[in-house]
Write an enzyme that holds these catalytic residues in place. Structure first.
Site, PDB file in Angstrom:
ATOM      1  CG  ASP A 483      37.104  48.764  -8.021  1.00 55.74           C
ATOM      2  OD1 ASP A 483      36.897  49.340  -9.092  1.00 55.74           O
ATOM      3  OD2 ASP A 483      36.488  49.016  -6.860  1.00 55.74           O
ATOM      4  CB  CYS A 484      42.304  44.981  -7.741  1.00 54.93           C
ATOM      5  SG  CYS A 484      41.575  45.480  -6.296  1.00 54.93           S
TER       6      CYS A 484
END
Ligand code: BGC
Length: 811
Positions: A483-484
């Protein structure tokens, strides 16, 4: 250093000091009603949704850790103490907390009084029961007082923390006999209230927090308890609580037992009131009537234990390795069930007011619980698929109560669609239930555009086919599994969400990780198409998979490992060409699991590089070298200090991918070495370094660059649970469900020895003996099923049998 020990016979972890490095928690509840409970009786309760129907209040970011819970105070002369130590923190003469499967037990002793608590949520009822047994262990008579305590949350946990101008005026309660009813907002749009009751006549109650504590005291010094007298207050606004007072006399050796019940009650809209302003208590009374005696309590407790014993018996191993036995048979499966219930919503690291159910998270969790609760897994798949969009993309999250997609975060996480294939394939391999593929399932919850689930899978697959970048690799969108890693975000201002800021998709940034997923789950989708008789679709899909494999081989290979991605400028991410972040774990795990590089030796090279560059004694780091500065073009990943989270932390979730990948190339020793490094039971001895619970996995352990290398965070709600269970049960122990039947193909360390597995599969119990006389790491020489030799690794499925005995000999 340890703070307790495993009691495997009772399936418990026994904590012997309340001063654990962090709160060590457990979960109560199996279906709709849940509580979190720490080893000092902290925690909170909610019904179905931790944000919208929060029953008791918890405080985040408070000055002492773990503030607020369901507390019992004992006043014995001038000494006030709690069986779970908090909140008074009066030193106890002895303390023990046993976290078990769906229950917790506490025993505290002070000045010859023993207080034993057992707490759980019975199967089928929205109520938490706590049995409190007080025993006089001394030789003189004891006159003591017992006080219960919970602080009500005004239902919406988010609003409860913020909207004081309203909330401090709306609190309402009623009290009848020994039952306190919390009815805030029931006068208007709510049709539910909470109750807290005890099965004995009480000597007083309090529902005003200020009266209980005094306006300037914390729960550690409640005025009313110090005074030894509750004042029978009826709260009006401010902070409603529920506290009962019981004056108890105990002769030497005598015990007295009380059963407390904290329940949730819903009434039909036209049946809300008994008379104007007075709530209809009929259902509450019916609920409480079921648990009035110790015998009622014990019977419900036995039912709970039977329920869990049955569930956990679906996969059982006996080997000479006690850690594997314990984790596989008890804690890993239990944690998988908790992730089923909670997704990423409520833990001591997830506030319950943030994320709901993640699309990818829930699909992956399913891999770990599908064998335990296939029916509920089926329902979950339909719920998840219902939040998909017509083009195959999906809401990244949805709310468990409404089951609707969460538009705050929206879609654009381009790995999401493929996880639906992963989850559905796992379900069908487990159950053989292809009828799910014919279910009509809506898009974005709109039934008018529903198609079959099979069509959903097709659109999942085609979403990737239709969203490729300049290297014919999948476009990454907002992010993929990581997600990052935000390659299209370019956020320059604090407060912007890395995930939601910027365009949801750029035309250039690509993910090699999604490419690996596409190959792996594309093949699984092709197998489903074949199973359904659609050989044209099978052929089309396999051709796309071949193209993707070629794209990975051409532009996804960096010489010694797989590239991670291409950024918005088409520069490589996770390559020797980079100054930081040269190698990432994810594509190594996923591409090898997909079979890429196995024939040409690149898989082995990639995994050797992982070992050389990413391995630590506490697990395999997600990337190296860590990012030392913020890279605008890479996003959140570079916002973390080196060694934490996605910036070179040991992200436990993808350690099993490496372990599985090692089994794909037959290296059982190394697969198991990776398994052991993050396995809670193996690292119990370093609890002072690891700090989170030694019985469950955490999301992250700080990497080698971090100040506190080896320290874990975010325990319980992590895809690590499902992936580790998949790894150990299906790849290392090698009992893998295929579409045709169970396959047996272990890949263990040479010294692992013989082992036996009992596996319930499609209603049949398989007793599987695995023998490894020659100490090999992989390979089955012979498979005997009910005395008959079978060719290959798959036990042909025969549903007419109840039990099947299998002997596999490794070669
Ligand atoms: C999220 C996952 C994500 C992982 C890695 C977790 O917090 O729940 O969806 O894959 O982080 O970024």
């Amino acid at each position: 250093m340890k703070y307790g020990f495993f009691d495997d016979n009772n399936k418990e972890y026994v904590i012997t000091t309340p001063k654990t490095p962090l709160p060590w928690i457990n979960y109560l509840g199996c279906t709709d009603f849940f509580s979190l409970i720490s080893n000092t009786c902290g925690g909170y309760t909610f019904y179905k949704d931790a944000k919208l129907l929060r029953m008791t209040r918890y405080r985040y970011n408070d000055t002492t850790l773990d503030t607020n819970g369901k507390y019992f105070y004992i006043k014995d002369g001038d000494t006030i103490w709690n069986p779970g130590w908090q909140p008074t923190k009066t030193p106890l003469d002895s303390y023990e907390c046993r976290h078990g499967i769906g229950y917790s037990k506490f025993t505290g002793v002070k000045n010859d009084v023993e207080a034993a608590l057992v707490t759980f949520v019975p199967i089928g009822d929205p109520v938490e029961l706590t049995k409190v047994t007080l025993t006089n262990k001394g030789t003189a008579k004891k006159d003591i007082q017992l006080f219960s305590y919970v602080e009500w949350c005004l239902w919406n946990a988010d609003d409860d923390m913020k909207n004081y101008q309203r909330n401090l005026s709306i609190g309402e309660v009623e009290v009848v006999d020994s039952t306190i009813y919390h009815k805030t907002e029931y006068r208007e749009r709510r049709n539910h209230y909470a109750v807290y009751s005890v099965n004995a006549k009480i000597d007083g109650f309090e529902t005003s927090r200020d009266e209980f504590r005094g306006a300037y005291n914390g729960p550690d010094k409640p005025d009313a308890v110090i005074e030894g007298k509750l004042h029978n207050t009826i709260a009006s606004g401010w902070y409603p609580i529920a506290s009962h007072q019981l004056n108890v006399s105990l002769a030497p050796g005598e015990s007295k037992t009380f059963v407390f019940a904290l329940g949730y009650v819903e009434n039909a809209e036209d049946d809300k009131w008994e008379k104007p302003g007075i709530i209809n208590k009929k259902k509450a009374n019916e609920l409480l009537a079921k648990y009035q005696t110790e015998a009622d309590f014990d019977e419900a407790f036995e039912k709970l234990n039977a329920y869990w014993n049955d569930l956990l018996s679906k996969f059982h191993i006996e080997s000479k390795d006690e850690h594997v036995n314990r984790m596989v048979n008890i804690w890993n499966q239990y944690q998988c069930m908790v992730t089923f219930n909670m997704s990423r919503s409520a833990s001591y690291y997830e506030t319950g007011i943030g994320r709901g159910m993640g699309f990818r998270d829930s699909c992956q969790d399913l891999l770990g619980f599908v064998h335990l609760i296939p029916d509920r897994a089926r329902e979950r798949i339909i719920d998840i698929a219902s939040t998909q969009f017509q083009d195959g993309s999906a809401y990244h999250q949805y709310q468990p109560l409404t089951k609707k997609g969460n538009s705050d975060i929206g879609s654009g996480f381009n790995d999401d669609p493929l996880w639906l294939i992963a989850g559905t394939s796992a379900y069908i391999r487990e159950t053989g239930d292809t009828s799910i593929l014919k279910e009509m399932v809506p898009y974005d919850n709109d039934m008018s555009v529903a198609t079959t689930l099979m069509e959903h899978l097709k659109r999942s697959f085609d979403y990737i086919v239709n969203h490729k970048g300049p290297h014919d690799l999948p476009l990454i969108g907002r992010a993929d599994w990581n997600d990052c890693l935000n390659l299209n975000c370019f956020s320059e201002h604090p407060g912007e969400s890395f995930q939601c800021f910027g365009p949801s998709e750029g035309p250039v940034a690509e993910s090699v990780f999604i490419a690996g997923m596409f190959v792996k789950y594309g093949r699984e989708y092709a197998a489903l198409a074949k199973l359904m008789g659609d050989t044209a679709e099978e052929a089309r899909v396999l051709a796309e998979v071949e193209k993707m494999t070629a794209a990975i081989e051409k532009d996804g290979w960096d010489g010694d490992w797989f590239v991670r991605a291409y950024d918005a400028y088409s520069h490589k991410v996770g390559s020797k060409e980079c100054d930081e972040g040269q190698i990432y774990i994810e594509p190594q795990g996923m591409c090898v699991m997909a079979g890429v590089g196995i024939e040409d030796g690149n898989a082995k090279k990639a995994l050797d590089s992982v070992k050389e560059k990413l391995d630590t004694k506490y697990g395999v780091m997600i990337l190296q070298p860590a990012y030392t500065r913020y890279h605008l073009e890479l996003g959140e990943i570079t916002s973390y200090p080196p060694g934490y989270k996605e910036n070179a932390g040991i992200f436990c979730h993808n350690n099993p991918w490496i372990s599985i990948a090692e089994t794909c190339i037959g290296r059982g020793d190394r697969a198991f070495e990776v398994y052991k490094k993050t396995c809670p039971s193996y690292i119990e001895d370093i609890s002072e370094i690891h700090r989170t619970e030694p019985y469950v996995y955490s999301q992250m352990v700080a990497g080698a660059d971090a100040k506190f290398h080896g320290e874990a965070k975010n325990s319980w709600l992590t895809g690590t649970a499902a992936w580790t269970f998949t790894n150990i049960s299906q790849y290392i122990l090698g009992i893998y469900p295929t579409l045709e039947g169970l396959s047996v193909n272990p890949c263990t360390p040479a010294e692992f020895g013989d082992f036996n597995v009992t596996r319930v599969y499609r209603g049949v119990t398989y007793n599987i003996q695995i023998k490894n006389p020659n100490k090999v790491q992989k390979g089955v020489a012979s498979l005997t099923v009910d005395g008959k030799e079978v060719v290959g690794n798959i036990i042909p499925f025969d549903g007419s049998k109840k039990t099947v005995n299998v002997v596999a000999e490794m070669k």
